[in-house]
Design an enzyme around this catalytic site. Structure first.
Site, PDB file in Angstrom:
ATOM      1  N   HIS A  18       0.837  -1.202   0.000  1.00 56.08           N
ATOM      2  CA  HIS A  18       0.000   0.000   0.000  1.00 56.08           C
ATOM      3  C   HIS A  18       0.873   1.253   0.000  1.00 56.08           C
ATOM      4  CE1 HIS A  18      -2.935  -2.810   2.214  1.00 56.08           C
ATOM      5  NE2 HIS A  18      -3.391  -2.659   0.976  1.00 56.08           N
ATOM      6  N   LYS A  42     -16.817  -7.333   5.720  1.00 62.19           N
ATOM      7  CA  LYS A  42     -15.981  -7.860   6.811  1.00 62.19           C
ATOM      8  C   LYS A  42     -16.626  -7.432   8.121  1.00 62.19           C
ATOM      9  CE  LYS A  42     -11.828  -7.400   3.987  1.00 62.19           C
ATOM     10  NZ  LYS A  42     -10.561  -6.692   3.800  1.00 62.19           N
ATOM     11  N   ARG A  92      -2.544  -6.533  -7.994  1.00 60.82           N
ATOM     12  CA  ARG A  92      -1.490  -7.536  -7.884  1.00 60.82           C
ATOM     13  C   ARG A  92      -1.592  -8.570  -8.983  1.00 60.82           C
ATOM     14  NH1 ARG A  92      -2.974  -9.530  -2.141  1.00 60.82           N
ATOM     15  NH2 ARG A  92      -4.938  -9.081  -3.126  1.00 60.82           N
ATOM     16  N   SER A 130      -3.065  -8.094   2.868  1.00 67.98           N
ATOM     17  CA  SER A 130      -3.460  -7.871   4.261  1.00 67.98           C
ATOM     18  C   SER A 130      -3.965  -9.157   4.895  1.00 67.98           C
ATOM     19  CB  SER A 130      -4.530  -6.779   4.332  1.00 67.98           C
ATOM     20  OG  SER A 130      -3.993  -5.532   3.960  1.00 67.98           O
TER      21      SER A 130
END
Length: 151
Positions: A18, A42, A92, A130
């Site tokens: 990040h 979440k 990514r 993460s």
């Protein structure tokens, strides 16, 4: 006109990947706002949000072009409030692209003046997520190599 970008995410935790995206974004934008949000998919955070905000602010204490805020609203609404014309997203892999592209289209629908800019993750950070960092930390592993601050 000042080019303002928001880098939104739950950042649970905020990683070197990040940080790399933010630093590279400063070559494109006058101001980058890191928006630490509550992800409705979440249920709970692993790292306390206030502690994460303090850690991330510490990383950029000598970089006035970077601001760190907490938000709990649509990202497109947040962008309007801060006069941001751009969203920054790191990619990514192709899985990230599929997910981020869908979100980008909805943000554009909700705020016609908002462009999403995708930056490809630097190769040395491509394996960092993460989720993986949380899992390693949860079981007592050392994650300091992957974070721009100490936990």
């Amino acid at each position: 006109m000042k080019k303002i970008a928001i880098f939104p995410g739950s950042f649970d935790p905020y990683t070197l990947g990040h940080h790399d995206i933010v630093m590279r974004s400063l070559n494109l934008f006058d101001e980058v706002i890191i928006g630490i949000g509550y992800n409705s998919s979440k249920k709970t955070r692993y790292f306390d949000i206030d502690a994460m905000v303090a850690k991330v602010k510490g990383v950029y204490e000598n970089t006035p072009e970077v601001k760190v805020i907490v938000y709990n609203e649509l990202t497109s609404t947040l962008a309007k409030k801060h006069n941001a014309q751009f969203l920054i997203r790191g990619l990514r892999n192709t899985t990230d692209f599929e997910y981020e592209n869908t979100i980008s289209q909805m943000n554009r629908y909700l705020n016609h003046e908002l462009e999403t800019v995708f930056l490809i993750t630097s190769p040395r950070y491509a394996a960092i997520s993460s989720t993986i960092i949380r899992e390693v930390h949860r079981f007592g592993g050392d994650v300091t190599e992957f974070l721009p601050y100490n936990v």
